[in-house]
Design an enzyme around this catalytic site. Sequence first.
Site, PDB file in Angstrom:
ATOM      1  N   ARG A  47       0.773  -1.019   0.031  1.00  0.00           N
ATOM      2  CA  ARG A  47       0.010  -0.183  -0.029  1.00  0.00           C
ATOM      3  C   ARG A  47       0.795   1.172  -0.237  1.00  0.00           C
ATOM      4  O   ARG A  47       0.605   2.273  -0.510  1.00  0.00           O
ATOM      5  CB  ARG A  47      -1.079  -0.002   1.328  1.00  0.00           C
ATOM      6  CG  ARG A  47      -1.831   1.205   1.165  1.00  0.00           C
ATOM      7  CD  ARG A  47      -3.115   1.013   1.955  1.00  0.00           C
ATOM      8  NE  ARG A  47      -3.077   0.307   3.368  1.00  0.00           N
ATOM      9  CZ  ARG A  47      -2.524   0.665   4.186  1.00  0.00           C
ATOM     10  NH1 ARG A  47      -1.960   1.866   4.382  1.00  0.00           N
ATOM     11  NH2 ARG A  47      -2.359  -0.174   5.393  1.00  0.00           N
ATOM     12  N   TYR A  99     -15.901  17.454 -15.831  1.00  0.00           N
ATOM     13  CA  TYR A  99     -15.990  16.250 -15.937  1.00  0.00           C
ATOM     14  C   TYR A  99     -17.080  15.872 -15.085  1.00  0.00           C
ATOM     15  O   TYR A  99     -16.819  16.503 -13.469  1.00  0.00           O
ATOM     16  CB  TYR A  99     -15.008  15.260 -15.880  1.00  0.00           C
ATOM     17  CG  TYR A  99     -15.557  13.838 -15.446  1.00  0.00           C
ATOM     18  CD1 TYR A  99     -16.052  13.049 -16.464  1.00  0.00           C
ATOM     19  CD2 TYR A  99     -15.212  13.101 -14.414  1.00  0.00           C
ATOM     20  CE1 TYR A  99     -16.516  11.865 -16.109  1.00  0.00           C
ATOM     21  CE2 TYR A  99     -15.096  11.995 -14.168  1.00  0.00           C
ATOM     22  CZ  TYR A  99     -16.121  11.158 -14.810  1.00  0.00           C
ATOM     23  OH  TYR A  99     -16.454   9.820 -14.600  1.00  0.00           O
ATOM     24  N   ASP A 171      -6.601  19.214 -14.894  1.00  0.00           N
ATOM     25  CA  ASP A 171      -7.072  17.618 -15.277  1.00  0.00           C
ATOM     26  C   ASP A 171      -6.623  17.539 -16.830  1.00  0.00           C
ATOM     27  O   ASP A 171      -7.178  18.296 -17.727  1.00  0.00           O
ATOM     28  CB  ASP A 171      -8.417  17.414 -15.010  1.00  0.00           C
ATOM     29  CG  ASP A 171      -8.837  16.091 -15.564  1.00  0.00           C
ATOM     30  OD1 ASP A 171      -8.256  15.557 -16.386  1.00  0.00           O
ATOM     31  OD2 ASP A 171      -9.870  15.699 -14.920  1.00  0.00           O
ATOM     32  N   LYS A 196      -7.734   6.492 -19.945  1.00  0.00           N
ATOM     33  CA  LYS A 196      -8.014   7.219 -20.989  1.00  0.00           C
ATOM     34  C   LYS A 196      -6.771   6.884 -21.876  1.00  0.00           C
ATOM     35  O   LYS A 196      -6.219   5.820 -22.209  1.00  0.00           O
ATOM     36  CB  LYS A 196      -8.701   8.492 -20.897  1.00  0.00           C
ATOM     37  CG  LYS A 196      -9.502   8.657 -19.953  1.00  0.00           C
ATOM     38  CD  LYS A 196     -10.689   7.863 -19.987  1.00  0.00           C
ATOM     39  CE  LYS A 196     -11.646   8.095 -18.855  1.00  0.00           C
ATOM     40  NZ  LYS A 196     -12.762   7.374 -18.906  1.00  0.00           N
TER      41      LYS A 196
HETATM   42  N1  PLP Z   1     -11.269  13.412 -15.494  1.00  0.00           N
HETATM   43  C1  PLP Z   1     -11.728  13.465 -16.867  1.00  0.00           C
HETATM   44  C2  PLP Z   1     -11.393  14.266 -17.882  1.00  0.00           C
HETATM   45  C3  PLP Z   1     -12.391  12.172 -17.404  1.00  0.00           C
HETATM   46  O1  PLP Z   1     -13.177  12.243 -18.559  1.00  0.00           O
HETATM   47  C4  PLP Z   1     -12.592  10.987 -16.450  1.00  0.00           C
HETATM   48  C5  PLP Z   1     -13.548   9.995 -16.995  1.00  0.00           C
HETATM   49  O2  PLP Z   1     -14.274   9.944 -17.727  1.00  0.00           O
HETATM   50  C6  PLP Z   1     -12.131  11.374 -14.982  1.00  0.00           C
HETATM   51  C7  PLP Z   1     -11.301  12.342 -14.761  1.00  0.00           C
HETATM   52  C8  PLP Z   1     -12.355  10.231 -14.290  1.00  0.00           C
HETATM   53  O3  PLP Z   1     -11.644   9.053 -14.435  1.00  0.00           O
HETATM   54  P1  PLP Z   1     -11.944   7.429 -13.845  1.00  0.00           P
HETATM   55  O4  PLP Z   1     -12.795   7.098 -14.613  1.00  0.00           O
HETATM   56  O5  PLP Z   1     -10.521   6.906 -14.287  1.00  0.00           O
HETATM   57  O6  PLP Z   1     -12.216   7.416 -12.463  1.00  0.00           O
END
Ligand code: PLP
Length: 373
Positions: A47, A99, A171, A196
Amino acid sequence: MEIETLAIHGGRSVDLATGAVATPIYLSTTFEREPDGSYPHGFEYIRSGNPNRKMLEDCLAALEGGSVAAAFASGSAATASVFQALAPGDHVIAPEDAYTGTGTLLRSIFAPWGLAVTFVDMTDVEQVKQAVHPNTRLIWIETPSNPLLKVTDIAKVATIAHQANAICACDNTWASPFLQRPFQQGVDLVVHSTTKYLGGHSDVLGGAVVAQQDSDFFQRIRQVQTAGGAVASPFDCWLVLRGIQTLPCRMRTHAANALKIATFLDQHPAIEAVHYPGLPHHPGHTIATQQMSNGYGGMLSVQVKGDRERAFSVLAKMSLFTRATSLGGVESLIEHRASIEGAGTKTPDNLLRLSIGLEHGDDLIADLEQALG
Ligand code: PLP
């Protein structure tokens, strides 16, 4: 070193114990102590640290041009760690079109926990300035945004954050470090859903926070990671690292295909609007050109002429594009975004979001042409 080289060598070396060129997966949950109680390899318990996670973290820090990184079990866990590192009573400014999962975290988990949040149109820097309070600790950027591909001026927002003694986080999931490196525009933290483009093959969930410099705030994020335990597993780290090796090649094709498809759709009589920052008429085109390199990304949205039913009838006819949520994989996906976001969404009902994959662009255009026809 250039990013193509860092994508292959960053954080990794030939395995010292065996000479294996491909990185082994270290599943061990625990690591041997020396008679004097020390841990000569730097690992103690899974961990708090694991060789695959360390390699991924070092690689991500190198790709973004940062100093340190913390890998999480999902992008959302990475996002949450930044909010958890704040204190109740702190104020956060976030984009109104962040998001949906990020909005949900702020509204449903961290507002009751004591964070004050103001959502703004982040493309309007005046709105960001107006939203600053004496207790503002964090300004959160997401650019290009989801699903309207709005573009935020990263350098201007980072300056506003620093004038307010606040941290600026970006992000960078949609652009990936190949197309956009927000540390160059002055942000302090970069956040990724590695699910992604970094993973790149729609087969692993993960996330990361990268810091421009190690700091007390980053150490707090590290504590959230290791004490909270939402860490990425060794195999998941291995998969993301494997995906990263081809990130530059993939991103070039994603972006070239997306530009070609956006240009085609822009002239199609069945389309009302195309949202893609690579198109010269996109409101964020100039800023995107300044702060992105190598292309404008693989994501685009279209509004079809007509209503929700028309949008669903186009979806029903798609054949190469798979009807599914998420993005950043080798295969092209298409989704009706408003119904994924659910009640209260501001996303237009005639909007379809496309994640452009690595198929031949002409085949993808042919699929869209027959579905729209
Ligand atoms: N940030 C963005 C821009 C996203 O498009 C997403 C998911 O679609 C996330 C964060 C969250 O990621 P996760 O699905 O890996 O938790």
